[in-house]
Scaffold this active site. Structure first.
Site, mmCIF file in Angstrom:
data_model
loop_
_atom_site.group_PDB
_atom_site.id
_atom_site.type_symbol
_atom_site.label_atom_id
_atom_site.label_comp_id
_atom_site.label_asym_id
_atom_site.label_seq_id
_atom_site.Cartn_x
_atom_site.Cartn_y
_atom_site.Cartn_z
ATOM 1 N N GLY A 92 0.778 -0.973 -0.143
ATOM 2 C CA GLY A 92 -0.324 0.536 0.184
ATOM 3 C C GLY A 92 0.726 1.261 -0.297
ATOM 4 O O GLY A 92 1.949 0.879 0.429
ATOM 5 N N THR B 45 -9.740 1.089 1.325
ATOM 6 C CA THR B 45 -10.168 2.762 0.824
ATOM 7 C C THR B 45 -10.337 2.835 -0.576
ATOM 8 O O THR B 45 -10.874 4.010 -0.995
ATOM 9 C CB THR B 45 -8.326 2.947 0.446
ATOM 10 N N TYR C 147 -4.151 4.826 11.006
ATOM 11 C CA TYR C 147 -4.520 5.939 9.900
ATOM 12 C C TYR C 147 -6.111 6.353 9.701
ATOM 13 O O TYR C 147 -6.480 4.953 9.411
ATOM 14 C CB TYR C 147 -3.669 5.996 8.612
ATOM 15 N N VAL D 290 1.068 4.139 1.884
ATOM 16 C CA VAL D 290 1.995 4.090 3.153
ATOM 17 C C VAL D 290 2.836 3.350 3.713
ATOM 18 O O VAL D 290 3.914 3.724 3.971
ATOM 19 C CB VAL D 290 0.645 4.305 4.431
ATOM 20 N N ASP E 22 -10.344 12.151 6.078
ATOM 21 C CA ASP E 22 -10.566 13.674 6.405
ATOM 22 C C ASP E 22 -12.464 12.859 6.172
ATOM 23 O O ASP E 22 -13.524 14.114 6.755
ATOM 24 C CB ASP E 22 -10.858 13.933 5.573
ATOM 25 N N TYR F 230 -17.340 3.946 3.726
ATOM 26 C CA TYR F 230 -16.128 4.299 3.739
ATOM 27 C C TYR F 230 -15.867 4.975 5.438
ATOM 28 O O TYR F 230 -15.004 5.057 6.007
ATOM 29 C CB TYR F 230 -15.322 4.863 2.576
#
Length: 288
Positions: A10, A61, A98, A12, A101, A124
């Site tokens: 991924g 995601t 993590y 990150v 927003d 999500y």
């Protein structure tokens, strides 16, 4: 020190491996070895590795896809973080997780602080908020880092999609009424490394923090900056046209205001990320 990272390829997770390589023995487990939807396997792997620090960099995601598969989104984004928090607490180690927003509805007038009440618009966002709550309910040592508009030179993200479409088409329409901070995965990883150093030095300000690159723009503004990079490299580039969100309907509603106030992170941990434009330049300068 041994650090276990959930996720391997991924955005990150890849950057974390680089940022933490000289600080610890980093074990990154991808989906082939660690299915976050399999809670028993998750527990077994954490116990088998017995790390000094656990970082959850894996997530569901696909924002629009989550609308049609809420069970999968909640299994990975809500249930799994709670399990990881339980295992971290049992080992007496911290968990870094993590979030997003998208836990906010975007109707607020300014940048959201950690004290603002979440109100996610879609599956999500609801699944990520449920993951935050599951971690907090365990009550162990944890950092929940909310970020936004994550991109890198790997995986699926806005940067790579725009680079491809801008070179394939003559004209491209991009939403201009959603405002936020594009955040390079490399900046997230570098900031995480600073947080790890702070923890090792005795900082114990656990809780929820906002972590994004500084500044703000729209998706159109982000696309324009990407286009500038292509032009500077002498590559073909489409003409960009700004449009409102109403002209680009998606299965999942997006918040119009995704700005996050990161001053708490600077105050408690002395960590501040660079401006989004300089971070984009640094990202584009990286070897692929």
């Amino acid at each position: 020190m041994k650090i276990l990272i959930t996720g391997n390829n991924g955005q990150v997770a890849r950057e974390l491996r680089l940022a933490l390589a000289d600080k610890a023995n980093v074990i990154a487990l991808g989906r082939d070895r660690l299915d976050l939807a399999n809670t028993e396997l998750l527990r077994q792997q954490v116990r088998a590795q017995a790390p000094d620090l656990l970082i959850n960099a894996a997530a569901h995601t696909a924002v629009d896809q989550a609308e049609s598969e809420p069970e999968a989104a909640f299994a990975i984004n809500a249930t799994a973080p709670g399990v990881l928090a339980e295992e971290a607490a049992a080992l007496g180690i911290p968990l870094i997780h993590y979030s997003t927003d998208y836990v906010f509805d975007g109707t607020g007038p300014g940048a959201y602080s950690e004290a603002d009440a979440p109100n996610p618009l879609g599956v999500y966002g609801r699944s990520k908020l449920a993951g935050e709550q599951a971690i907090q309910a365990v009550g162990g040592q944890h950092l929940i880092l909310r970020t936004s508009w994550v991109y890198s030179l790997h995986g699926r993200n806005f940067l790579l999609t725009m680079q491809r479409l801008l070179q394939e088409r003559e004209e491209l329409k991009v939403v201009d009424d959603q405002i936020g901070a594009p955040t390079w995965a490399g900046s997230i990883a570098q900031a995480t490394a600073q947080l790890v150093e702070g923890w090792q030095s005795g900082n114990r300000h656990w809780g929820v923090y906002h972590l994004t690159n500084q500044g703000e723009t729209s998706w159109f503004g982000f696309a324009s900056a990407i286009a500038e990079g292509l032009k500077a490299a002498g590559k073909p580039c489409a003409r960009l046209l700004p449009i409102p969100s109403s002209e680009y309907p998606t299965p999942a509603r997006r918040p119009l205001n995704s700005r996050l106030d990161c001053s708490k992170l600077a105050r408690d941990w002395h960590v501040t990320l660079p401006d989004w434009r300089s971070a984009l330049a640094e990202c584009l300068a990286q070897p692929r």
